[in-house]
Design a protein around this motif. Structure first.
Motif, short mmCIF file in Angstrom:
data_model
loop_
_atom_site.label_atom_id
_atom_site.label_comp_id
_atom_site.label_asym_id
_atom_site.label_seq_id
_atom_site.Cartn_x
_atom_site.Cartn_y
_atom_site.Cartn_z
N ALA A 1 0.83 -1.21 0.00
CA ALA A 1 0.00 0.00 0.00
C ALA A 1 0.87 1.25 0.00
O ALA A 1 1.95 1.27 0.59
N LEU A 2 0.37 2.27 -0.67
CA LEU A 2 0.98 3.60 -0.62
C LEU A 2 0.05 4.49 0.19
O LEU A 2 -1.12 4.66 -0.16
N LEU A 3 0.56 5.02 1.29
CA LEU A 3 -0.22 5.90 2.14
C LEU A 3 0.17 7.35 1.82
O LEU A 3 1.19 7.85 2.29
N GLN A 4 -0.63 7.99 1.00
CA GLN A 4 -0.35 9.37 0.59
C GLN A 4 -0.93 10.33 1.63
O GLN A 4 -1.89 11.04 1.39
N ASP A 5 -0.29 10.32 2.78
CA ASP A 5 -0.82 11.05 3.93
C ASP A 5 -0.34 12.48 4.03
O ASP A 5 -0.79 13.24 4.89
N ASN A 6 0.61 12.87 3.18
CA ASN A 6 1.18 14.22 3.21
C ASN A 6 1.73 14.56 4.59
O ASN A 6 1.66 15.72 5.04
N GLY A 7 2.27 13.56 5.27
CA GLY A 7 2.89 13.78 6.57
C GLY A 7 1.95 13.64 7.75
O GLY A 7 2.38 13.75 8.90
N TYR A 8 0.66 13.37 7.49
CA TYR A 8 -0.31 13.30 8.59
C TYR A 8 0.02 12.19 9.59
O TYR A 8 -0.02 12.41 10.81
N LEU A 9 0.35 11.00 9.11
CA LEU A 9 0.65 9.90 10.03
C LEU A 9 1.91 10.18 10.84
O LEU A 9 2.01 9.79 12.01
N THR A 10 2.88 10.84 10.24
CA THR A 10 4.07 11.25 10.99
C THR A 10 3.69 12.24 12.09
O THR A 10 4.16 12.14 13.22
N ASP A 11 2.81 13.18 11.75
CA ASP A 11 2.35 14.14 12.75
C ASP A 11 1.68 13.42 13.92
O ASP A 11 1.91 13.74 15.09
N VAL A 12 0.83 12.44 13.59
CA VAL A 12 0.08 11.72 14.62
C VAL A 12 1.03 10.92 15.51
O VAL A 12 0.97 11.00 16.74
N ARG A 13 1.91 10.13 14.90
CA ARG A 13 2.78 9.28 15.72
C ARG A 13 3.77 10.10 16.54
O ARG A 13 4.15 9.73 17.64
N THR A 14 4.17 11.28 16.02
CA THR A 14 5.07 12.16 16.77
C THR A 14 4.36 12.73 17.99
O THR A 14 4.93 12.77 19.10
N ALA A 15 3.14 13.18 17.81
CA ALA A 15 2.37 13.71 18.93
C ALA A 15 2.10 12.64 19.98
O ALA A 15 2.20 12.89 21.19
N LEU A 16 1.79 11.43 19.53
CA LEU A 16 1.52 10.34 20.47
C LEU A 16 2.77 9.96 21.25
O LEU A 16 2.70 9.64 22.44
N ALA A 17 3.93 10.01 20.60
CA ALA A 17 5.18 9.71 21.30
C ALA A 17 5.42 10.74 22.41
O ALA A 17 5.89 10.39 23.51
N GLY A 18 5.10 11.99 22.14
CA GLY A 18 5.23 13.01 23.17
C GLY A 18 4.33 12.73 24.36
O GLY A 18 4.72 12.91 25.52
N ALA A 19 3.11 12.27 24.07
CA ALA A 19 2.17 11.94 25.15
C ALA A 19 2.66 10.74 25.94
O ALA A 19 2.54 10.71 27.17
N VAL A 20 3.21 9.73 25.26
CA VAL A 20 3.75 8.55 25.94
C VAL A 20 4.86 8.95 26.89
O VAL A 20 4.91 8.53 28.06
N ALA A 21 5.79 9.78 26.41
CA ALA A 21 6.91 10.23 27.25
C ALA A 21 6.42 11.05 28.44
O ALA A 21 6.87 10.84 29.57
N SER A 22 5.51 11.97 28.19
CA SER A 22 5.00 12.81 29.27
C SER A 22 4.23 12.00 30.30
O SER A 22 4.28 12.30 31.50
N ASP A 23 3.53 10.98 29.86
CA ASP A 23 2.78 10.14 30.79
C ASP A 23 3.71 9.45 31.78
O ASP A 23 3.36 9.25 32.94
N GLN A 24 4.90 9.09 31.32
CA GLN A 24 5.87 8.41 32.18
C GLN A 24 6.70 9.38 33.03
O GLN A 24 7.22 9.00 34.08
N LEU A 25 6.82 10.63 32.59
CA LEU A 25 7.81 11.53 33.19
C LEU A 25 7.23 12.77 33.85
O LEU A 25 7.89 13.34 34.74
N ALA A 26 6.07 13.22 33.44
CA ALA A 26 5.52 14.45 34.02
C ALA A 26 4.79 14.14 35.33
O ALA A 26 4.33 13.02 35.55
N VAL A 27 4.71 15.14 36.19
CA VAL A 27 3.92 14.98 37.41
C VAL A 27 2.47 14.70 37.03
O VAL A 27 2.00 15.09 35.95
N LYS A 28 1.75 14.04 37.93
CA LYS A 28 0.39 13.60 37.60
C LYS A 28 -0.60 14.75 37.55
O LYS A 28 -1.51 14.77 36.71
N GLU A 29 -0.44 15.69 38.45
CA GLU A 29 -1.41 16.79 38.54
C GLU A 29 -0.83 18.05 37.92
O GLU A 29 0.14 18.61 38.43
N ILE A 30 -1.41 18.49 36.82
CA ILE A 30 -1.01 19.75 36.19
C ILE A 30 -2.27 20.54 35.85
O ILE A 30 -3.34 19.96 35.66
#
Length: 316
Positions: free
Chosen positions: A101-130
């Motif tokens: 398959a060719l996913l002609q996403d124009n970078g959308y999937l990269t944007d999504v997975r990048t944002a999700l990686a940030g959330a994964v990291a913050s979930d493990q490292l940021a304080v719980k209450e903000i």
């Protein structure tokens, strides 16, 4: 026959969701646990047009396909009425090597997975209450990182700093209307850092934006702008003051991430890979007073994970 999926179809089937978040968590976990084949990033500079392109890929055992992703960033494009970021993904059959398959996403999937990686990291490292999140930058990731963070933290306010007043105002309007957040405009990066316990940097800067003297107890920084040589958002001295330093791939953060500028301060043994924490073999934040930093450069496993997820959703 190779399927071709256009951006509209992909957007209809893939969003920033808990389910997608789990796919990215699993990708990091699989990378740490071994068996994954992931070569170094191929980076191409096009300086005369203020552009760059990256090629990333990875094979994850058990996945139907592996993705070969090309992403491009041409940062003068807004002057031409074009988006700064773009790209596509090619999904190759893991058994036969034929293009599936060719996913002609124009970078959308990269944007999504990048944002999700940030959330994964913050979930493990940021304080719980903000109560608020600090953002430096006003582009796509400045928006999506905040949206993804809402999957793992509850907050009602964003403090944003950007160099261009027009872009900052546009960001404020969009984020308040779309997410019901209060967006406050900061006059400097220092104001963003000092006023928040969770800060995300989302720029293509080549000089430090955050200084070590601004750090405070309980602060977490996710730096995701540096993904190539010469890029830099953090003063290297920040790492000597951090209690916990996390990277997506240790070798990669020292070659193209923030830590490329801190090699004489920090050793590879001082950095914990995100997948190690997710697998339970290491800890992230253990005390509210700690200062933590995540250096995220983007990985091929994220691309293969999000591409497989997109194809499953489209086929379903």
């Amino acid at each position: 026959m190779m399927d071709i999926h256009e951006e509209e179809t992909i957007r209809q089937n893939v969003s920033l969701s808990k389910d997608a978040l789990l796919q990215i968590e699993n990708a990091f976990r699989r990378l740490y646990e071994g068996g994954v084949s992931q070569p170094p990033v191929i980076h191409v500079n096009i300086p005369e047009h203020n552009g760059e392109a990256d090629i990333k890929t990875a094979y994850i055992p058990g996945f139907d396909t592996f993705a070969i992703k090309v992403s491009a960033g041409f940062f003068d494009n807004p002057k031409k009425g074009l988006p700064s970021l773009g790209g596509l993904m090619l999904a190759m059959d893991s058994e036969t090597g034929t293009p599936r398959a060719l996913l002609q996403d124009n970078g959308y999937l990269t944007d999504v997975r990048t944002a999700l990686a940030g959330a994964v990291a913050s979930d493990q490292l940021a304080v719980k209450e903000i109560s608020s999140v600090g953002v430096i930058g006003t582009g796509v990731q400045a928006r999506l990182q905040v949206e993804a963070l809402k999957l793992v933290r509850s907050f009602h306010e964003v403090h944003v700093y950007g160099r261009t007043a027009e872009n900052v105002k546009k960001y404020q309007k969009e984020m308040e209307e779309k997410h019901g957040l209060t967006v406050r405009l900061a006059e400097s990066p220092e104001e963003v850092v000092r006023g928040n316990d969770l800060v995300v940097t989302t720029t293509p800067a080549k000089e430090p934006l955050i200084k070590p003297e601004w750090l405070h107890d309980g602060l977490h920084i996710t730096a995701m702008g540096s993904d190539a040589e010469q890029k830099q958002e953090l003063d290297p001295a920040i790492f000597s003051k951090a209690d916990v330093i996390v990277g997506d791939v240790t070798s990669q953060v020292f070659s193209i991430g923030e830590l490329q500028h801190a090699k004489n301060i920090i050793k590879e043994d001082d950095v914990t890979e995100l997948g190690k924490i997710l697998s339970g073999d290491a800890t992230g934040r253990t005390k509210d007073q700690q200062v933590t930093v995540a250096d995220l450069t983007g990985t091929g496993v994220q691309d293969t994970a999000i591409a497989n997820y997109a194809l499953e959703r489209i086929q379903a």
